[in-house]
Design a protein around this motif. Structure first.
Motif, short mmCIF file in Angstrom:
data_model
loop_
_atom_site.label_atom_id
_atom_site.label_comp_id
_atom_site.label_asym_id
_atom_site.label_seq_id
_atom_site.Cartn_x
_atom_site.Cartn_y
_atom_site.Cartn_z
N LYS A 27 1.04 -1.16 -0.06
CA LYS A 27 -0.03 0.29 -0.02
C LYS A 27 0.83 1.25 -0.03
CE LYS A 27 -4.28 -2.01 1.48
NZ LYS A 27 -5.44 -2.04 2.59
N TRP A 28 2.05 1.29 0.71
CA TRP A 28 2.95 2.45 0.63
C TRP A 28 3.54 2.66 -0.57
CZ3 TRP A 28 7.93 3.22 -0.47
CH2 TRP A 28 8.41 4.88 -0.01
N ASP A 31 1.17 4.10 -3.35
CA ASP A 31 0.90 5.65 -2.91
C ASP A 31 2.00 6.47 -3.61
OD1 ASP A 31 -1.47 5.32 -1.83
OD2 ASP A 31 -0.74 5.17 0.20
N GLN A 32 3.03 5.79 -3.96
CA GLN A 32 4.40 6.54 -4.60
C GLN A 32 4.23 7.00 -5.88
OE1 GLN A 32 6.44 7.53 -2.01
NE2 GLN A 32 4.82 6.32 -0.98
N GLU A 33 4.76 7.75 -6.43
CA GLU A 33 4.74 8.37 -7.78
C GLU A 33 5.94 7.60 -8.45
OE1 GLU A 33 5.73 12.19 -10.36
OE2 GLU A 33 4.80 12.49 -8.44
N ASN A 70 -1.48 3.35 -13.07
CA ASN A 70 -2.40 3.96 -12.39
C ASN A 70 -3.92 3.71 -12.55
OD1 ASN A 70 -0.62 5.66 -11.10
ND2 ASN A 70 -0.49 7.12 -12.73
#
Length: 168
Positions: A27-28, A31-33, A70
């Motif tokens: 999950k981390w 969330d990163q680009e 995405n």
């Protein structure tokens, strides 16, 4: 099967230990680009997701790859995850141990030699002289048309979470 891909990790690759790191904190990482990098080892787009390199080997442009990433990460069904890996791309015995310890109910790692000590390991015959499993969707050199992946009963895995061979 003409179904939408529900995983952002389809059509790309990671080094195995980075894939395990990704799965340990998924999950981390989601969330990163993704930041584009120029990795001269590859003729396809690559990027960094935090401290993990992603190789978008099925895409022509970085923008296309990130758009698909995405789009697909929004489709993840967190209540119905199936995790798959192979013992290639820098995978070691310790990598297999770490994969086996991941907190996912439905996971399988395809290996080039048997590892009966790991519940999630599934031995794919034909890669014993290699450093790891190669491309599972390639066809075997035999009379019948079968892919290496066809040795694994993926229908039972996806429907029941059972790891077994096709002939068992």
């Amino acid at each position: 099967m003409k179904m939408k891909f529900l995983s952002p990790t389809i059509n790309l690759s990671f080094e195995m230990n980075e894939y395990i790191k990704f799965l340990q904190n998924i999950k981390w990482y989601l969330d990163q680009e993704i930041v584009e990098i120029n990795d001269e080892r590859f003729s396809f787009p690559t990027g960094m997701l935090g401290d993990i390199e992603i190789r978008f080997n099925h895409y022509k442009t970085f923008e296309e790859a990130v758009n698909k990433w995405n789009e697909r990460k929004k489709r993840i069904n967190w209540d119905n995850l199936f995790i798959m890996g192979i013992d290639g791309d820098g995978c070691t015995y310790e990598s297999i141990r770490a994969f086996d310890a991941l907190p996912y109910k439905n996971k399988v790692i395809f290996t080039h030699i048997p590892y009966p000590e790991f519940k999630s390991a599934f031995y794919i015959k034909g890669f014993e002289k290699e450093q790891g499993v190669k491309v599972l969707i390639y066809f075997k050199k035999q009379f019948f048309i079968r892919r290496y992946l066809d040795d694994f009963d993926y229908i039972s895995f996806l429907n029941k979470g059972i790891i077994k061979g096709e002939k068992e």
